[in-house]
Design a protein around this motif. Structure first.
Motif, PDB file in Angstrom:
ATOM      1  N   ASP A  28     -41.937  77.684  69.637  1.00 17.43           N
ATOM      2  CA  ASP A  28     -42.466  76.743  70.374  1.00 17.43           C
ATOM      3  C   ASP A  28     -41.478  76.210  71.666  1.00 17.43           C
ATOM      4  N   ILE A  29     -40.194  76.153  70.901  1.00 14.81           N
ATOM      5  CA  ILE A  29     -39.145  75.752  72.060  1.00 14.81           C
ATOM      6  C   ILE A  29     -38.836  76.960  72.993  1.00 14.81           C
ATOM      7  N   GLN A  31     -40.931  79.164  74.312  1.00  9.42           N
ATOM      8  CA  GLN A  31     -41.672  78.918  74.923  1.00  9.42           C
ATOM      9  C   GLN A  31     -41.597  77.980  76.025  1.00  9.42           C
ATOM     10  N   GLU A  32     -41.444  76.783  75.701  1.00  5.87           N
ATOM     11  CA  GLU A  32     -41.174  75.526  76.288  1.00  5.87           C
ATOM     12  C   GLU A  32     -40.069  76.048  77.459  1.00  5.87           C
ATOM     13  N   TYR A  34     -39.145  78.779  78.558  1.00  8.37           N
ATOM     14  CA  TYR A  34     -39.716  79.609  79.661  1.00  8.37           C
ATOM     15  C   TYR A  34     -40.500  78.911  80.472  1.00  8.37           C
ATOM     16  N   ILE A  35     -41.438  78.048  80.377  1.00 11.09           N
ATOM     17  CA  ILE A  35     -42.623  77.475  81.133  1.00 11.09           C
ATOM     18  C   ILE A  35     -41.692  76.560  81.922  1.00 11.09           C
ATOM     19  N   LYS A  36     -40.488  75.815  81.474  1.00 10.32           N
ATOM     20  CA  LYS A  36     -39.703  75.024  82.170  1.00 10.32           C
ATOM     21  C   LYS A  36     -38.728  75.807  83.224  1.00 10.32           C
ATOM     22  N   VAL A  61     -34.437  71.018  75.760  1.00  9.09           N
ATOM     23  CA  VAL A  61     -35.590  71.176  74.913  1.00  9.09           C
ATOM     24  C   VAL A  61     -35.504  70.949  73.521  1.00  9.09           C
ATOM     25  N   ASP A  64     -35.270  67.170  73.166  1.00  6.81           N
ATOM     26  CA  ASP A  64     -36.320  66.595  73.366  1.00  6.81           C
ATOM     27  C   ASP A  64     -37.343  66.735  71.983  1.00  6.81           C
ATOM     28  N   HIS A  65     -37.091  68.035  71.236  1.00 11.46           N
ATOM     29  CA  HIS A  65     -37.717  68.344  69.901  1.00 11.46           C
ATOM     30  C   HIS A  65     -37.201  67.408  68.850  1.00 11.46           C
TER      31      HIS A  65
END
Length: 179
Positions: A28-29, A31-32, A34-36, A61, A64-65
């Motif tokens: 999940d991290i 992927q986050e 990559y999106i950011k 990230v 943040d997690h």
């Protein structure tokens, strides 16, 4: 961006997995990140700093997690009950002491104070019942409170906290003048 991402994806996954134990959270991290990175690519100043930039995003990230998933320790069930009970006992003991102190006040202050504080009447109703003006009733209630406070502080040590009265104890040697 896609080719650069494929070059750094394995190292970023390793970087994240060293800091986060949950494999699903690692994905999940990642992927986050990559999106950011994809949405903020326009902020990258120089192509040569891409690696450091991606690791900075990954670090942020991850933080943040951890902020979002901060583990909370549950309090024992009996701990909260003890605190609540302690305050209730102090209120009950104080209520037993207040009635006699109120009854010792002069009638002109005692009656308005009893009606407003013990019976819960509005100040207007106190004025109507006692045949006073509203300002007269307010004045007597305020003076009655002040006189009660004087008597209470002369007789008792009261501990007040965020929730109101949390402790109450009669001062030594006041048995004769305080009920």
């Amino acid at each position: 961006m896609q080719t650069h991402w494929q070059q750094h994806k394995t190292q970023l996954r390793s970087y994240i997995s060293k800091r986060v134990d949950d494999p699903a959270a690692v994905d999940d991290i990642l992927q986050e990140v990559y999106i950011k990175a994809h949405t903020k690519l326009h902020q990258l100043k120089a192509q040569g700093s891409l690696t450091g930039w991606l690791y900075r995003i990954a670090y942020n990230v991850i933080m943040d997690h951890f902020r979002a998933h901060k583990p909370l320790d549950e309090l024992p069930d009996d701990l909260a009950a003890v605190e609540a009970d302690h305050g209730q006992n102090a209120h009950r003991e104080m209520a037993l002491c207040l009635r006699p102190l109120i009854e010792q006040l002069p009638e002109s202050y005692r009656l308005p104070l009893q009606l407003a504080e013990l019976e819960g009447l509005s100040q207007q109703r106190v004025a109507d019942r006692l045949g006073l003006s509203l300002s007269g009733a307010k004045s007597r209630i305020q003076r009655g409170r002040a006189k009660l406070r004087e008597r209470l502080t002369a007789c008792c040590d009261v501990e007040i906290g965020a929730g109101g009265v949390i402790g109450f104890e009669r001062k030594p040697g006041t048995e004769r003048q305080c009920p």
